[in-house]
Design a protein around this motif. Structure first.
Motif, PDB file in Angstrom:
ATOM      1  N   TYR A 181      -2.603  -3.031   9.870  1.00 43.07           N
ATOM      2  CA  TYR A 181      -3.127  -4.154   9.109  1.00 43.07           C
ATOM      3  C   TYR A 181      -3.372  -5.362  10.011  1.00 43.07           C
ATOM      4  O   TYR A 181      -4.326  -6.123   9.806  1.00 43.07           O
ATOM      5  CB  TYR A 181      -2.154  -4.516   7.978  1.00 43.07           C
TER       6      TYR A 181
ATOM      7  N   ASP B 231       0.816  -1.216   0.000  1.00 44.25           N
ATOM      8  CA  ASP B 231       0.000   0.000   0.000  1.00 44.25           C
ATOM      9  C   ASP B 231       0.850   1.266   0.000  1.00 44.25           C
ATOM     10  O   ASP B 231       0.479   2.272  -0.611  1.00 44.25           O
ATOM     11  CB  ASP B 231      -0.939   0.005   1.205  1.00 44.25           C
TER      12      ASP B 231
ATOM     13  N   ARG C  60       1.878   1.694  -3.514  1.00 45.04           N
ATOM     14  CA  ARG C  60       0.745   2.156  -4.325  1.00 45.04           C
ATOM     15  C   ARG C  60       0.399   3.607  -4.025  1.00 45.04           C
ATOM     16  O   ARG C  60      -0.174   4.300  -4.871  1.00 45.04           O
ATOM     17  CB  ARG C  60      -0.472   1.257  -4.063  1.00 45.04           C
ATOM     18  N   ALA C  61       0.742   4.051  -2.826  1.00 47.45           N
ATOM     19  CA  ALA C  61       0.466   5.446  -2.462  1.00 47.45           C
ATOM     20  C   ALA C  61       1.468   6.418  -3.074  1.00 47.45           C
ATOM     21  O   ALA C  61       1.297   7.629  -2.970  1.00 47.45           O
ATOM     22  CB  ALA C  61       0.470   5.602  -0.939  1.00 47.45           C
TER      23      ALA C  61
ATOM     24  N   GLY D 189      -3.460   8.518   4.600  1.00 48.64           N
ATOM     25  CA  GLY D 189      -4.439   7.447   4.664  1.00 48.64           C
ATOM     26  C   GLY D 189      -5.746   7.895   5.292  1.00 48.64           C
ATOM     27  O   GLY D 189      -6.838   7.558   4.806  1.00 48.64           O
TER      28      GLY D 189
END
Length: 537
Positions: free
Chosen positions: A351, A329, A332-333, A522
């Motif tokens: 997570y 993530d 991907r960010a 986030g």
């Protein structure tokens, strides 16, 4: 240099041969003085040139793919595609020497020609900037390697290891008459100090040479780089424009993840390689390159690792799965640099909590932590006293562990006791006291006491802003917690405003890659998603 030295001795030579003509002697003296001065200038320039050459050679050796002697290889000498970013395959189960002549090795299967090969090789023969775009493990790097090896064998290969080595690589490539600048996973080489439109022009401009920039880029990264700046600040817009300008310079070829009918036929002609034969059984779902790169197995292992460790004979690893999830993530960010350990340590706990928190066996370590923290607290209380700052810090840490274990009521009791003691011992405006107020309000929010949490967080924020300043980390944490309380209360517009302000401040104060900054990104993304899709979790 030798010639200048000889000329500089002209007056002495004239005297030796008893030349007494005043004009000749005068000219010789003046000329010698000029030549000595010129020689000194050129000698200094020569020294600087040698020094720069040595410095570049050292940078190349440390930052680029080189031969054992430290020199850049020719393409034909780069015989191991794994060193250029090609994904390794499962180790060949038979004697690797049996198929070496056909292009298969222990870790690299035989190459299955792709539909783009002819166009790719034609482009490389022309020179210029060629970019292969496709999904992860679609076979981009392997196709690029095979085309380069077939077309440009005598070219010097310049392959920087990271963005820091790009300036040196560009300078060296611009001096080679025939070279390939290899940039697998192009996104790693973009940004400050990396590949730019000017650098591309420096390498490819002019005539009398044949130079190639050969790069690969995942389709997801291309979309991220071309969909627009991810931030509204000037630095974000500049980075976006620079990346877009680089991509506009390239001739792009698309590499499909799933093989075409013709590619599958060519694969069947090479099924003597057991890895190809195995992949052919799964071509309806996976691409051959994808399957050989063990993508499906890796994905399945990652998913299986989330299971609680209830069977000692079949252990799983939820913390490892959480670390991978966090890394995926974060990438991907938009974070493309190697991930610092502290960043993963700070983010992966989220997570674990999502997947069941302390119900996962590895999270059972929190129970061990609780036991240890209670022992430490007892020791501090006995040796230092119940009101010593170290004792209060230990008690605060125990409360946070209880919160992570889901024991919110007990955590709130401990935090309230710590807050009362810190207020009396340290004062109501001490940073530790304000941190305790923040932590207690955060637990109130998790307990569902949203109104109380909002009221307390606003009061804490006012005090932090006045005492510590609006950019202090504790102030920003308080403001972030307030925004989360507003989100839980359904006040999404105000929550978004606060989160954007916190994100901007954290980016400027802590840096764009600090764990707290990424947490803000986030949180903001979740609020924006809720505003656009009210039913989203």
């Amino acid at each position: 240099m030798a010639g200048l030295a000889v000329l500089a001795t002209a007056p002495a030579l004239l005297a030796t041969f008893k030349v007494t003509n005043q004009w000749a002697v005068g000219i010789a003296v003046v000329g010698a003085a000029v030549l000595v001065a010129v020689a000194a200038v050129w000698q200094e320039r020569y020294k600087r040139a040698v020094q720069q050459r040595d410095e570049r050679a050292l940078k190349i050796e440390n930052g680029c793919l080189v031969l054992p002697n430290g020199r850049l290889p020719k393409v034909a000498q780069a015989a191991d595609p794994l060193r250029l970013g090609v994904h390794p395959a499962p180790i060949l189960a038979v004697d690797p020497t049996e198929h070496a002549a056909n292009g298969a090795t222990e870790r690299v299967p035989v190459y299955v020609p792709r539909d783009i090969d002819d166009e790719l090789r034609e482009r490389l023969a022309r020179g210029g900037f060629v970019l292969l775009v496709g999904d992860s493990t679609a076979g981009k790097s392997r196709a690029a390697y095979e085309a380069m090896a077939a077309t440009l064998r005598d070219h010097v290969l310049v392959a920087p290891q990271d963005r820091a080595a790009v300036p040196t690589a560009l300078a060296q490539a611009a001096e080679e008459r025939r070279c390939v600048l290899w940039l697998s996973d192009l996104e790693q080489y973009l940004g400050a100090g990396g590949l730019t439109r000017t650098g591309i022009a420096r390498v490819l401009g002019g005539t009398g040479h044949h130079r190639v920039i050969l790069a690969s880029l995942r389709a997801a990264e291309q979309a991220r780089l071309t969909d627009g700046p991810t931030t509204q600040d000037e630095a974000g817009r500049v980075a976006y424009n620079e990346a877009r300008e680089v991509l506009e310079q390239a001739h792009q070829l698309r590499v499909r993840r799933v093989f075409s009918t013709a590619e599958k036929e060519r694969a069947r002609a090479r099924d003597w390689d057991p890895r190809i034969a195995d992949a052919l059984h799964h071509t309806d779902t996976y691409g051959i390159a994808e399957y050989i790169a063990a993508g499906p197995d890796l994905l399945r292992n990652w998913q299986d690792a989330w299971s609680p460790n209830t069977d000692p004979d079949a252990p799983t690893h939820p913390r490892a799965a959480a670390l991978i999830a966090a890394a995926v993530d974060i990438r991907r960010a938009g974070h493309t640099a190697p991930l610092p350990r502290r960043l993963l340590e700070a983010t992966h706990e989220h997570y674990l909590t999502q997947r069941g928190g302390n119900r996962l066996r590895e999270l059972g370590q929190l129970t061990e932590a609780e036991t240890e923290l209670r022992a430490v607290l007892d020791t501090c209380t006995r040796e230092l006293g119940p009101e010593h700052p170290t004792t209060l810090t230990s008690r605060n840490n125990l409360a946070l562990a209880l919160r992570d274990l889901g024991q919110l009521t007990e955590a709130e009791t401990e935090l309230r006791a710590v807050l009362n003691l810190r207020t009396r011992v340290l004062g109501p405006e001490h940073p530790n006291t304000l941190t305790s107020r923040n932590s207690r309000a955060h637990v109130w929010r998790e307990l569902g006491q949203l109104t109380e949490a909002e009221t307390e967080l606003r009061a804490v924020l006012d005090t932090c802003t006045r005492v510590l300043g609006p950019e202090h980390p504790i102030t920003l944490t308080s403001r972030n917690n307030l925004a989360l309380a507003l989100r839980d209360l359904g006040q999404l517009t105000e929550a978004e405003t606060e989160l954007r302000a916190v994100l901007n401040l954290r980016t400027r104060v802590l840096g764009p890659e600090h764990p707290n900054t990424l947490t803000s990104r986030g949180n903001l993304a979740k609020v924006v998603t809720q505003m656009r899709h009210p039913r989203a979790p």
